[in-house]
Design an enzyme around this catalytic site. Sequence first.
Site, PDB file in Angstrom:
ATOM      1  N   HIS A 116      -0.013   3.161   1.527  1.00 38.94           N
ATOM      2  CA  HIS A 116      -0.923   2.007   1.647  1.00 38.94           C
ATOM      3  C   HIS A 116      -1.575   2.072   3.027  1.00 38.94           C
ATOM      4  CE1 HIS A 116      -1.968  -2.287   2.057  1.00 38.94           C
ATOM      5  NE2 HIS A 116      -1.777  -2.409   0.756  1.00 38.94           N
ATOM      6  N   GLN A 192       7.051  -2.673  -2.379  1.00 38.11           N
ATOM      7  CA  GLN A 192       7.108  -2.614  -3.846  1.00 38.11           C
ATOM      8  C   GLN A 192       8.517  -2.342  -4.345  1.00 38.11           C
ATOM      9  OE1 GLN A 192       4.649  -3.608  -5.510  1.00 38.11           O
ATOM     10  NE2 GLN A 192       3.039  -3.495  -3.967  1.00 38.11           N
TER      11      GLN A 192
HETATM   12  C1  LIG Z   1       3.296  -0.456  -0.490  1.00 38.90           C
HETATM   13  C2  LIG Z   1       2.659  -1.548   0.309  1.00 38.90           C
HETATM   14  N1  LIG Z   1       2.743  -1.516   1.641  1.00 38.90           N
HETATM   15  C3  LIG Z   1       2.211  -2.473   2.405  1.00 38.90           C
HETATM   16  C4  LIG Z   1       1.508  -3.522   1.859  1.00 38.90           C
HETATM   17  C5  LIG Z   1       0.925  -4.561   2.751  1.00 38.90           C
HETATM   18  O1  LIG Z   1       1.530  -5.787   2.544  1.00 38.90           O
HETATM   19  P1  LIG Z   1       0.967  -7.123   3.250  1.00 38.90           P
HETATM   20  O2  LIG Z   1      -0.502  -7.118   3.014  1.00 38.90           O
HETATM   21  O3  LIG Z   1       1.678  -8.222   2.558  1.00 38.90           O
HETATM   22  O4  LIG Z   1       1.334  -7.005   4.706  1.00 38.90           O
HETATM   23  C6  LIG Z   1       1.371  -3.584   0.472  1.00 38.90           C
HETATM   24  C7  LIG Z   1       0.578  -4.669  -0.150  1.00 38.90           C
HETATM   25  O5  LIG Z   1      -0.162  -4.467  -1.073  1.00 38.90           O
HETATM   26  C8  LIG Z   1       1.965  -2.585  -0.324  1.00 38.90           C
HETATM   27  O6  LIG Z   1       1.887  -2.613  -1.656  1.00 38.90           O
END
Ligand SMILES: Cc1ncc(COP(=O)(O)O)c(C=O)c1O
Length: 394
Positions: A116, A192
Amino acid sequence: MNRVAIDRKADFPGLVNADGSPWHYLDSAATAQKPQVVIDAVTRALGTDYATVHRGVYTRSAEMTLGYEAARRRVAEFVGGREDELVFTRGATEAINLVAYSYPEKGRVLLSQLEHHSNIVPWQLAGWQVDVCPLTRDGRIDLDAAERILTTDHKMVAFAHVSNVLGSVLDAKRAAGLAHAVGAKLLLDGCQAVPRLPVDVAALGCDFYVFSGHKLYGPTGIGCLWARPETLDAMPPYQGGGSMIDKVTFARTTYAPPPTRFEAGTPHIVGALGLHAAIDYVESIGLEAIHAHETALVRQTRDALRNLNSVILFGPEDSAGIVSFAVEGVHPHDVGTILDESRVAIRAGHHCAQPLMEALGVPATARASFGVYNGPADVDALVKGIERVRRIFG
Ligand SMILES: Cc1ncc(COP(=O)(O)O)c(C=O)c1O
């Protein structure tokens, strides 16, 4: 025949449309709907129980402080840690930024092709040299390749425990062994994983574990960073302000020990209490049961979509709770829009994983992701919706 034992739709007031019809919510990987018990906990925290923490000399504040610290203990224990190992953050994004900026030994970091953006951009901004681990053909982080790439120049390995696009589950224990063999730390992005797998940081062997509360049926704006006390203690503060200090003078400031050192300012008290309630809720069902439930739904979905000629499936067969797909000749945004007309909510786009889209050779995918409120009827609605997409574009 899929046996799905969990049916918790009734716990979630958000899953009914204004006209009383069901909403087939298949976007839990973006954010999970909230059960009534979490809504109630947040309402109480904002209402009858509300006060600040750590500073008040009056009873309500002392009680709220106990509640906030109890939440810290509960969240830490949920991932197999202790309360002094758990830093509350705004979410996974802030937790990764914290480590990227504050980890004292910067150098090379090994990321994977499926990360991500929140596990890519912080490392770039904080000045790390980024190396990329490729994926296997079925969409897992290729740990044989990681072994070849890693050298003693690597100070950090940061991998998703479960991919938000492909649902592939990392062999975290092996990743930890590879990182530690070259003297690097392992950070796992558990966003996840925590809603769908039992997590025990000691068994995984990682050094940092991060996740966001809102994907775990809790409120937005609260998440956490887990790390061992000696790891946290070697890290300077990430932000300055109230609470995180020991003594402030204009000449010199000394800092509180972790985890407080990393929680500058009035914290998200209500979020922490809401997350506590969410963890109680999830554990009352059981992560093993949730995993089995979502695995059955993934299987049902993949089998049904495979039978529709012209649907391409991404990711491994045993993906956890997430199915990414494409309908040949139709942009995923059009797929999402047409499904919405049938009250089926999926995510369409790059899922904040543009490097992964590049590796898959597509600009975007459609993604269905599951939670404790989904059942076979949601999958049937998805499949019917996709048949409609094919008729419209056929
Ligand atoms: C695998 C993963 N990492 C990080 C994030 C980021 O999360 P947040 O936006 O809640 O900080 C997400 C959110 O979609 C995610 O799915």
